[in-house]
Structure formats: structure tokens, C-alpha cells
Scaffold this motif. Sequence first.
Motif, PDB file in Angstrom:
ATOM      1  N   LYS A 107     -28.861  76.094  49.360  1.00  0.00           N
ATOM      2  CA  LYS A 107     -29.571  74.946  49.915  1.00  0.00           C
ATOM      3  C   LYS A 107     -29.124  73.655  49.247  1.00  0.00           C
ATOM      4  CE  LYS A 107     -33.713  77.634  51.038  1.00  0.00           C
ATOM      5  NZ  LYS A 107     -35.178  77.768  50.790  1.00  0.00           N
ATOM      6  N   ARG A 108     -29.617  72.540  49.808  1.00  0.00           N
ATOM      7  CA  ARG A 108     -29.274  71.225  49.288  1.00  0.00           C
ATOM      8  C   ARG A 108     -29.582  71.108  47.805  1.00  0.00           C
ATOM      9  NH1 ARG A 108     -32.940  67.721  48.340  1.00  0.00           N
ATOM     10  NH2 ARG A 108     -34.413  68.655  49.788  1.00  0.00           N
ATOM     11  N   ASP A 109     -30.728  71.689  47.346  1.00  0.00           N
ATOM     12  CA  ASP A 109     -31.142  71.536  45.961  1.00  0.00           C
ATOM     13  C   ASP A 109     -30.694  72.682  45.070  1.00  0.00           C
ATOM     14  OD1 ASP A 109     -32.751  73.408  47.107  1.00  0.00           O
ATOM     15  OD2 ASP A 109     -34.661  72.529  46.487  1.00  0.00           O
ATOM     16  N   ALA A 110     -29.747  73.514  45.551  1.00  0.00           N
ATOM     17  CA  ALA A 110     -29.316  74.675  44.773  1.00  0.00           C
ATOM     18  C   ALA A 110     -28.665  74.280  43.453  1.00  0.00           C
ATOM     19  CB  ALA A 110     -28.340  75.516  45.603  1.00  0.00           C
ATOM     20  N   ASP A 111     -28.069  73.093  43.394  1.00  0.00           N
ATOM     21  CA  ASP A 111     -27.343  72.669  42.195  1.00  0.00           C
ATOM     22  C   ASP A 111     -28.159  71.744  41.302  1.00  0.00           C
ATOM     23  OD1 ASP A 111     -24.700  72.261  44.524  1.00  0.00           O
ATOM     24  OD2 ASP A 111     -25.012  74.003  43.236  1.00  0.00           O
ATOM     25  N   TRP A 112     -29.406  71.463  41.670  1.00  0.00           N
ATOM     26  CA  TRP A 112     -30.200  70.518  40.898  1.00  0.00           C
ATOM     27  C   TRP A 112     -30.594  71.093  39.547  1.00  0.00           C
ATOM     28  CZ3 TRP A 112     -34.250  68.166  44.821  1.00  0.00           C
ATOM     29  CH2 TRP A 112     -33.558  67.369  45.753  1.00  0.00           C
ATOM     30  N   LEU A 113     -30.440  70.300  38.518  1.00  0.00           N
ATOM     31  CA  LEU A 113     -30.880  70.640  37.176  1.00  0.00           C
ATOM     32  C   LEU A 113     -32.261  70.029  36.932  1.00  0.00           C
ATOM     33  CD1 LEU A 113     -27.509  69.926  35.350  1.00  0.00           C
ATOM     34  CD2 LEU A 113     -28.564  72.183  35.647  1.00  0.00           C
ATOM     35  N   PRO A 114     -33.041  70.577  35.991  1.00  0.00           N
ATOM     36  CA  PRO A 114     -34.354  69.990  35.689  1.00  0.00           C
ATOM     37  C   PRO A 114     -34.219  68.508  35.336  1.00  0.00           C
ATOM     38  CG  PRO A 114     -34.121  72.107  34.600  1.00  0.00           C
ATOM     39  CD  PRO A 114     -32.769  71.775  35.172  1.00  0.00           C
ATOM     40  N   ALA A 115     -35.133  67.694  35.889  1.00  0.00           N
ATOM     41  CA  ALA A 115     -35.056  66.249  35.681  1.00  0.00           C
ATOM     42  C   ALA A 115     -36.457  65.677  35.535  1.00  0.00           C
ATOM     43  CB  ALA A 115     -34.339  65.582  36.846  1.00  0.00           C
ATOM     44  N   PRO A 116     -36.638  64.667  34.697  1.00  0.00           N
ATOM     45  CA  PRO A 116     -37.953  64.056  34.521  1.00  0.00           C
ATOM     46  C   PRO A 116     -38.287  63.023  35.585  1.00  0.00           C
ATOM     47  CG  PRO A 116     -36.391  63.005  33.060  1.00  0.00           C
ATOM     48  CD  PRO A 116     -35.641  64.109  33.766  1.00  0.00           C
ATOM     49  N   ASN A 117     -37.344  62.739  36.488  1.00  0.00           N
ATOM     50  CA  ASN A 117     -37.511  61.610  37.390  1.00  0.00           C
ATOM     51  C   ASN A 117     -37.249  61.924  38.856  1.00  0.00           C
ATOM     52  OD1 ASN A 117     -34.689  61.925  37.322  1.00  0.00           O
ATOM     53  ND2 ASN A 117     -34.533  60.459  35.648  1.00  0.00           N
ATOM     54  N   GLY A 118     -36.860  63.140  39.179  1.00  0.00           N
ATOM     55  CA  GLY A 118     -36.578  63.492  40.564  1.00  0.00           C
ATOM     56  C   GLY A 118     -35.265  62.969  41.101  1.00  0.00           C
ATOM     57  N   ILE A 119     -34.426  62.338  40.248  1.00  0.00           N
ATOM     58  CA  ILE A 119     -33.149  61.786  40.703  1.00  0.00           C
ATOM     59  C   ILE A 119     -32.088  62.883  40.627  1.00  0.00           C
ATOM     60  CG2 ILE A 119     -31.355  60.066  40.272  1.00  0.00           C
ATOM     61  CD1 ILE A 119     -33.555  58.330  38.973  1.00  0.00           C
TER      62      ILE A 119
END
Length: 306
Positions: A107-119
Motif C-alpha cells: 500500500k501507499r503507506d507500506a514504506d512509512w517509518l514511525p513519525a511524530p508529525n505525520g509527514i
Amino acid sequence: MTSPGRDRLRELLDAVLDEDNRSLADMAGDAYASPFHFSRQVSGGAGESPVALRRRVVLERAAWQLRHGAPVTEVAFAAGYESVEGFSRAFARAYGRNPSSAAPGGKRDADWLPAPNGIHFHPPSSLWVSDEPVRRGGDEVTALLVHHGVEDTRGLLELAKGLPDEEYRRVRAAGLSVLPWDGAEETLAAVLDHLVWSLEVWVASLEGADTPDHGPDDAAALLDRHDAVAPRWLAAVRDVARRGAWNDRLVDALCDPPESFVLGSVVAHVLTYSAHRRQLARHWLREAGVAVDAGDPIEWLSRRDR
């Protein structure tokens, strides 16, 4: 000083993520601020230091590139690392796996790392600013308007297929422009083309795809284009509603200059100008001698429920 109407968040993020800005001093200079002041602005607004933010988003972009078949060496140097070994260590620390093990798909967010700001990185060259899901109600009305919009557009395209080309392309409102950046829409052909093209562009932006090619504008071709994009548009809006993500923000680098858009406002924008263009199309179809209904969602829903 930021001029009125400028998106300061976008300016700061642009400075952090510009390909040429590899150090804090470079970033600050691009934002016309001292390194100290720039770091405080970014950290205060994003909850993450400029260097950490850049490193994380660049790694998210690298993960997406790897999943789409880019070689590890190419990705490593594009990410600003001086060696493949250094990139591999950073990637493994962030993702818990080697870059060479990146699997295609996801999915689109499959590569997202934990973030404090949603960016987060949003392919191919944009940012996604995620908000906490907040249900605001009204999803059912939005769904009705979105479904009515795509089905109503399809009905108008079917009617336009029966027009002679000289009627289809006759100038009916010289100089008319619905939106200044879209150019003139003086003919039925232009209005119907913009109805479809608007969906194609916004769906590509939401999906993280490249700007689509602008296809032919005869009514039959527009019908094919519409049938291809409408299911993707419906799926994108359903996904936003399912996640309660109406306040998520897309920072779209395909715009010049890049702009940030709240997802709810994107859907409202499409619905507003689609409705306006569909009523223009109705008026001009009647001028051309074609019988057409009023386009009322009440009547449309009543017909569907029979």
C-alpha cells in the motif's frame, strides 16, 4: 519574512528536502534563516529536527524506489549516501531488513517509518501529511454526491456521443474559463474533457502516480477515459472515508510551486466544479437539441432505488 498567503510549512519542508541541501546550514540558507532559528522552527512545528526529518523521508523514498525495482547502488547515491555500505546500515537500522530484500507491491503507506508529525514520503515526488483519523460525520452524503457525480458524467458523455462534431465543438461561450489555470472551456467538448481530466489528475496525485497523459477528447474516447478513472476515484474517496482521513494533508510536488492540500478540500473541490461543469454541459446539450434531465441527485437516487 513570509508574504501573506504563503504556505510556511511547505517552505520549511522544501528547504529540508531539497536535493541540494545536504546540511543544516544549506537548509537554513534556503529558508532565509539562521541554522539555529531554522532548526527551532522545524522542530517546533514538526516535532522532529530538520536532519532527522530529512533522513527519515529520504529513507522512505528509498524504500519505495527499491520496491519498484531501482538498483540499491542507484538508490543509495540518490539518497545522498557516500557509499552503499553506509546506506545499507542506515536502511537496516530503520526497517530491520537489508535494502536488497525489499519486496514489490504494498500500500501507499507500506514504506512509512514511525513519525511524530505525520509527514511522510508520497510517491513519486510529494509529501503526505497524515492527521489522526477524526470522524466528522456526513460520509454518507459525500458518498452519494461522489457516486452521483461519476454516474451523471457518464450519462452526459453517452448523450454527447450522438452529436455531430460541429455541434460538439461549437463555441458556445467565447472566453469562458471555469478555473483560470484550466484554460478556456468555450465548447461542450472542452467542458466534458475537463470533467474527466480533473478526475485523472487528482486520482494520480492521491495514488502517488505520475501526471497522466492527456488523452483524446472525442466523446467516445472520453467515455473510455471516464470508465477507467471513475472506479479509482470512488476507491480513493472510500479509503479517505474509511480512515476518517478528511484532514490528512497532501503536499504535492507536482504543482509549481508545490502546494499542500487537505484531502477533504480536494473532494469538495472536485464535487463543486464537477457539478458546475455538468450543468454547463446540460445547458449546451439542450442548445444542441438534445433532451437531458435536470441532473438532480434526488431524481437520480429515486431511479436507482426502483
